[in-house]
Design a protein around this motif. Structure first.
Motif, PDB file in Angstrom:
ATOM      1  N   LEU A   1      49.868  -6.709  29.504  1.00 59.48           N
ATOM      2  CA  LEU A   1      48.427  -6.536  29.277  1.00 59.48           C
ATOM      3  C   LEU A   1      48.152  -5.185  28.623  1.00 59.48           C
ATOM      4  O   LEU A   1      47.340  -5.083  27.697  1.00 59.48           O
ATOM      5  N   GLY A   2      48.853  -4.159  29.104  1.00 51.64           N
ATOM      6  CA  GLY A   2      48.676  -2.826  28.537  1.00 51.64           C
ATOM      7  C   GLY A   2      49.094  -2.748  27.079  1.00 51.64           C
ATOM      8  O   GLY A   2      48.439  -2.082  26.274  1.00 51.64           O
ATOM      9  N   GLY A   3      50.181  -3.440  26.737  1.00 50.62           N
ATOM     10  CA  GLY A   3      50.635  -3.453  25.352  1.00 50.62           C
ATOM     11  C   GLY A   3      49.633  -4.109  24.425  1.00 50.62           C
ATOM     12  O   GLY A   3      49.384  -3.626  23.313  1.00 50.62           O
TER      13      GLY A   3
ATOM     14  N   PHE B   1      46.210  -4.621  24.931  1.00 47.66           N
ATOM     15  CA  PHE B   1      44.956  -3.877  24.781  1.00 47.66           C
ATOM     16  C   PHE B   1      45.184  -2.449  24.281  1.00 47.66           C
ATOM     17  O   PHE B   1      44.292  -1.864  23.660  1.00 47.66           O
ATOM     18  N   GLY B   2      46.374  -1.897  24.559  1.00 44.32           N
ATOM     19  CA  GLY B   2      46.681  -0.576  24.036  1.00 44.32           C
ATOM     20  C   GLY B   2      46.684  -0.569  22.520  1.00 44.32           C
ATOM     21  O   GLY B   2      46.103   0.326  21.881  1.00 44.32           O
ATOM     22  N   LEU B   3      47.325  -1.575  21.923  1.00 41.21           N
ATOM     23  CA  LEU B   3      47.355  -1.656  20.464  1.00 41.21           C
ATOM     24  C   LEU B   3      45.972  -1.993  19.910  1.00 41.21           C
ATOM     25  O   LEU B   3      45.584  -1.514  18.840  1.00 41.21           O
ATOM     26  N   HIS B   4      45.212  -2.799  20.656  1.00 41.27           N
ATOM     27  CA  HIS B   4      43.843  -3.123  20.243  1.00 41.27           C
ATOM     28  C   HIS B   4      42.988  -1.850  20.176  1.00 41.27           C
ATOM     29  O   HIS B   4      42.284  -1.621  19.184  1.00 41.27           O
ATOM     30  N   ILE B   5      43.061  -1.039  21.223  1.00 43.00           N
ATOM     31  CA  ILE B   5      42.283   0.202  21.256  1.00 43.00           C
ATOM     32  C   ILE B   5      42.744   1.153  20.147  1.00 43.00           C
ATOM     33  O   ILE B   5      41.926   1.799  19.475  1.00 43.00           O
TER      34      ILE B   5
ATOM     35  N   LEU C   1      59.785  -3.630  27.176  1.00 42.72           N
ATOM     36  CA  LEU C   1      59.850  -4.919  26.488  1.00 42.72           C
ATOM     37  C   LEU C   1      58.539  -5.674  26.656  1.00 42.72           C
ATOM     38  O   LEU C   1      58.055  -6.319  25.721  1.00 42.72           O
ATOM     39  N   ALA C   2      57.954  -5.597  27.873  1.00 38.21           N
ATOM     40  CA  ALA C   2      56.660  -6.240  28.109  1.00 38.21           C
ATOM     41  C   ALA C   2      55.566  -5.589  27.262  1.00 38.21           C
ATOM     42  O   ALA C   2      54.697  -6.286  26.706  1.00 38.21           O
ATOM     43  N   LEU C   3      55.587  -4.257  27.170  1.00 36.55           N
ATOM     44  CA  LEU C   3      54.651  -3.559  26.284  1.00 36.55           C
ATOM     45  C   LEU C   3      54.791  -4.054  24.850  1.00 36.55           C
ATOM     46  O   LEU C   3      53.801  -4.313  24.162  1.00 36.55           O
ATOM     47  N   SER C   4      56.048  -4.196  24.418  1.00 39.17           N
ATOM     48  CA  SER C   4      56.318  -4.689  23.063  1.00 39.17           C
ATOM     49  C   SER C   4      55.798  -6.112  22.892  1.00 39.17           C
ATOM     50  O   SER C   4      55.230  -6.450  21.852  1.00 39.17           O
ATOM     51  N   GLY C   5      56.003  -6.954  23.923  1.00 35.48           N
ATOM     52  CA  GLY C   5      55.520  -8.331  23.866  1.00 35.48           C
ATOM     53  C   GLY C   5      54.012  -8.392  23.701  1.00 35.48           C
ATOM     54  O   GLY C   5      53.491  -9.176  22.898  1.00 35.48           O
ATOM     55  N   GLY C   6      53.290  -7.547  24.459  1.00 37.55           N
ATOM     56  CA  GLY C   6      51.842  -7.497  24.313  1.00 37.55           C
ATOM     57  C   GLY C   6      51.425  -7.060  22.924  1.00 37.55           C
ATOM     58  O   GLY C   6      50.482  -7.611  22.332  1.00 37.55           O
TER      59      GLY C   6
END
Length: 244
Positions: A72-74, A76-80, A198-203
């Motif tokens: 989730l962080g990945g 919305f982090g990239l969105h922001i 990896l989860a951050l990357s997936g997001g």
């Protein structure tokens, strides 16, 4: 460990080469590039999103119990991050072109491509197959990204030679640089932290595919775009099933 470094570097360099090919194509074969960019985007989206949902996300979940939060962080982090960059661009008059708009856009693309380099390091550090799946879609989307970067700079008033050099530096060269910068750090962490990354990357990959690339393809509304998208999905599924 050393062989994964060279594999990650190889694929990040391939990404830079594909971006450069896109830049070259739009400069010398403008009509062909504009006509087929949407199809490259659609195929890349099909591979990118399918590979992320079917392999990268489950793999990260198996490595770290907190992976859903990082996923989730990945996203919305990239969105922001992108909204932050867009805010600067949107302050400019959209009816006017100028060096400022081109430079800001180039900076945004450069930072985005630099972060892409991190994903190459993370995914190949997890495993060769994971890295291959994660980067296949990314490499494919580099072609239209090179085209888009060059066109933005041309329309912002830069000369063809300046647009060629600047788009290469921002969209192509930054990916292997990001990989070289991040790999020494990522190679030292344990599997649990690697699963989180990896989860951050997936997001981030889901965000790039679903909210950045796919809307661009839908805007064009090309006749065979849905078929090409489906082909990308099918290719990802076949690759994953062949590994099972």
């Amino acid at each position: 460990m050393e062989h994964t470094f060279w594999i990650a570097f190889f694929w990040s360099s391939i990404a830079a080469a594909v971006t450069s090919t896109g830049i070259y194509s739009i400069r010398h074969f403008a009509e062909w590039g504009k006509k087929n960019t949407t199809y490259f985007i659609c195929f890349a989206v099909g591979v990118l999103i399918s590979a992320t949902f079917l392999h990268i996300i489950p793999k990260s979940f198996s490595m770290n119990i907190q992976a859903p939060r990082y996923l989730l962080g990945g996203f919305f982090g990239l969105h922001i991050f992108n909204r932050f960059l867009t805010a600067f661009v949107c302050e400019k008059d959209p009816e006017k072109t100028g060096y400022n708009l081109g430079l800001i856009t180039m900076l945004g693309i450069g930072l985005h491509s630099f972060i892409d380099g991190f994903i190459y390091s993370i995914s190949f550090r997890v495993g060769i197959f994971t890295g291959f799946l994660a980067t296949t879609g990314m490499v494919l989307h580099e072609f239209p990204e090179g085209i888009i970067t060059y066109l933005i700079l041309i329309r912002s008033g830069f000369s063809e030679r300046a647009s060629l050099s600047m788009s290469f530096l921002s969209a192509a060269l930054t990916t292997p640089l990001g990989m070289l910068f991040s790999y020494p750090l990522i190679s030292r962490i344990d599997d649990s932290k690697l699963g989180a990354l990896l989860a951050l990357s997936g997001g981030a990959l889901i965000y790039v595919g679903a909210t950045h690339l796919l809307p661009k393809a839908e805007e064009e509304n090309k006749k065979f775009s849905i078929i090409v998208l489906g082909t990308g999905i099918l290719v990802a599924i076949i690759i994953i099933l062949s590994k099972a």
